[in-house]
Motif scaffolding. Structure first.
Motif, mmCIF file in Angstrom:
data_model
loop_
_atom_site.group_PDB
_atom_site.id
_atom_site.type_symbol
_atom_site.label_atom_id
_atom_site.label_comp_id
_atom_site.label_asym_id
_atom_site.label_seq_id
_atom_site.Cartn_x
_atom_site.Cartn_y
_atom_site.Cartn_z
ATOM 1 N N ALA A 1 0.823 -1.206 0.000
ATOM 2 C CA ALA A 1 0.000 0.000 0.000
ATOM 3 C C ALA A 1 0.859 1.259 0.000
ATOM 4 N N LEU A 2 1.966 1.250 0.724
ATOM 5 C CA LEU A 2 2.865 2.410 0.736
ATOM 6 C C LEU A 2 3.522 2.615 -0.623
ATOM 7 N N GLU A 3 3.852 1.523 -1.311
ATOM 8 C CA GLU A 3 4.447 1.644 -2.636
ATOM 9 C C GLU A 3 3.474 2.278 -3.624
ATOM 10 N N LEU A 4 2.202 1.909 -3.510
ATOM 11 C CA LEU A 4 1.196 2.539 -4.365
ATOM 12 C C LEU A 4 1.116 4.039 -4.103
ATOM 13 N N GLN A 5 1.172 4.435 -2.832
ATOM 14 C CA GLN A 5 1.117 5.857 -2.513
ATOM 15 C C GLN A 5 2.368 6.587 -3.005
ATOM 16 N N ARG A 6 3.512 5.919 -2.945
ATOM 17 C CA ARG A 6 4.734 6.542 -3.467
ATOM 18 C C ARG A 6 4.649 6.752 -4.980
ATOM 19 N N SER A 7 4.113 5.728 -5.681
ATOM 20 C CA SER A 7 3.956 5.864 -7.135
ATOM 21 C C SER A 7 2.970 6.973 -7.468
ATOM 22 N N ALA A 8 1.883 7.064 -6.685
ATOM 23 C CA ALA A 8 0.912 8.125 -6.947
ATOM 24 C C ALA A 8 1.517 9.496 -6.708
ATOM 25 N N ALA A 9 2.346 9.637 -5.663
ATOM 26 C CA ALA A 9 2.989 10.926 -5.396
ATOM 27 C C ALA A 9 3.948 11.299 -6.520
ATOM 28 N N LEU A 10 4.689 10.313 -7.055
ATOM 29 C CA LEU A 10 5.585 10.598 -8.170
ATOM 30 C C LEU A 10 4.808 11.011 -9.404
ATOM 31 N N ALA A 11 3.641 10.367 -9.626
ATOM 32 C CA ALA A 11 2.828 10.752 -10.785
ATOM 33 C C ALA A 11 2.317 12.171 -10.646
ATOM 34 N N ARG A 12 2.144 12.640 -9.415
ATOM 35 C CA ARG A 12 1.689 14.025 -9.201
ATOM 36 C C ARG A 12 2.861 14.994 -9.112
ATOM 37 N N ALA A 13 4.062 14.466 -9.365
ATOM 38 C CA ALA A 13 5.271 15.298 -9.270
ATOM 39 C C ALA A 13 5.414 15.874 -7.872
ATOM 40 N N GLU A 14 5.076 15.072 -6.867
ATOM 41 C CA GLU A 14 5.207 15.482 -5.480
ATOM 42 C C GLU A 14 6.203 14.568 -4.788
ATOM 43 N N PRO A 15 6.807 15.037 -3.704
ATOM 44 C CA PRO A 15 7.715 14.149 -2.962
ATOM 45 C C PRO A 15 6.934 13.043 -2.269
#
Length: 416
Positions: free
Chosen positions: A294-308
């Motif tokens: 679940a954390l990996e999914l959130q990390r990928s979503a943050a990268l897609a939003r160009a966010e840290p």
């Protein structure tokens, strides 16, 4: 907790209680009537003796001897037997007095001539000496009536409850998802028959509604997943090209994030609409591995939003294993983490296991509790928490949400 009485037991209890009340009232009335009849018998004898004495006085004769041996004549109360004199002095208005050693007196005051008639009737009493035997016989009769009443109540209750028991058995023994075999012709045409017909019609309406809802969920899933996949793949292909202008990067990132959010929402709604029997059977899984996915999914979503990537803190034993349905827990975790990332971007999120509960805590502002939170959810804010709560209730998981605690933490506890 004490078990509740069955309907049949209540009917029997009502019959028995009513019979016991009537029998007790009958015994009391019977004893009162016997005492009253006995006293009336003595009062009539005294009245006859009084007429005998008055007739002699009117004829100018001396006072004759009483007609009965247990009646005595007294000029005044001073000649009463000692026990009667003491009782009469204490209660001068009474005409029935108890003496010592079981003696019992009835009194009659004569005006012409002025004298007292005293009847000592202890040997003539019939009710008092046989009171124990009378009460025993009456109690035996009441016991027989009580047994007959309980038997009648049991038979009537059995006849009345039998159709209701058949209805209850049909409802309880029907396999989940199948229509209970309620044969309306086997029920009487009274309240029970109408209840059976109403339950059958309600079950059929609920079944039709459930089928429409499930069909809608399947259709919506199919119709939404395909265009979402097309949009996500197209966005990835465009983003992979090296000749895109700089101003197109941000819109493409928002498109990919919207696709990811919509996909997660579709999965959550399908998890809510799915029947429990359609889920895979419970199995053993490692909680830390599920949390890391679940954390990996959130990390990928943050990268897609160009966010840290949001900072996380874990306090879960790597060897901890649970038995359950990890698919449902994955949807719950994704909603909780996405909600935290949406409302508190960049805030620390802490996941820890303590006392059989998984705590998801973040330092963000959270949503207002009470009605305002519901209104925000309806406007598209905090929908993740609403879905989490409904998923937990649907699948029997504990859910507790607290507002800001010490240190500004917003906490959600899941009992798995």
């Amino acid at each position: 907790m004490r078990a509740a009485w069955s309907l049949q037991q209540r009917i029997m209890l009502a019959f028995g209680g009513l019979t016991l009340f009537i029998c007790t009232l009958f015994v009391l009335l019977a004893m009162a009537m016997m005492y009253s009849l006995e006293d009336t018998f003595f009062e009539r004898m005294l009245a006859e003796e009084g007429e005998h004495q008055q007739q002699a006085a009117q004829a100018g004769q001396a006072a004759p001897a009483p007609l009965r041996r247990f009646i005595s004549l007294h000029a005044d109360a001073s000649s009463f037997p000692p026990d009667l004199a003491a009782a009469h002095a204490a209660h001068p208005s009474r005409r029935e007095l108890a003496g010592e050693q079981g003696r019992h007196y009835h009194l009659l005051r004569l005006e012409q001539p002025q004298q007292w008639l005293v009847a000592e009737v202890s040997r003539q009493l019939e009710v008092r000496p046989q009171r124990a035997a009378i009460l025993w016989n009456l109690g035996l009769m009441c016991g027989v009536l009580l047994l007959l009443s309980l038997s009648l109540g049991w038979w009537l209750a059995r006849q009345a409850v039998r159709p209701l028991a058949r209805l209850d058995q049909a409802l309880r023994e029907a396999p989940p998802g199948t229509e209970p075999p309620i044969a309306l012709q086997s029920f009487p045409r009274n309240e029970l028959g109408r209840l059976a017909a109403t339950l059958k019609a309600a079950w059929q309406r609920n079944k039709a509604f459930s089928e429409r809802e499930q069909q809608f969920g399947r259709d919506a899933s199919h119709e939404l997943r395909t265009p979402l996949a097309v949009i996500a793949n197209s966005a990835e292909l465009l983003q992979a090209r090296g000749d895109l202008p700089a101003h197109a990067e941000a819109p493409l990132a928002r498109i990919r994030e919207a696709c990811r959010s919509m996909t997660q929402t579709v999965q959550s709604l399908l998890a809510l609409a799915r029947e429990l029997e359609q889920l895979p059977p419970p199995r053993r899984y490692r909680l830390l591995a599920l949390v890391l996915q679940a954390l990996e999914l959130q990390r990928s979503a943050a990268l897609a939003r160009a966010e840290p990537a949001p900072p996380f803190e874990l306090d879960i034993d790597p060897a901890l294993e649970l038995i359950g349905q990890p698919e449902v827990l994955a949807v719950i975790l994704n909603n909780l983490l996405a909600n935290a990332a949406q409302h508190a971007p960049g805030a620390l999120v802490r996941l820890r296991w303590a006392d059989g509960e998984l705590w998801v805590e973040n330092e963000g502002p959270g949503l207002a509790s009470g009605g305002s939170g519901e209104r925000q959810a309806s406007a598209g804010l905090g929908l993740g928490l609403s879905i989490v709560q409904r998923l937990c209730e649907r699948h029997g998981l504990g859910y507790r949400r607290m507002g800001k605690q010490e240190g500004g933490w917003v906490r959600v506890a899941l009992r798995l």
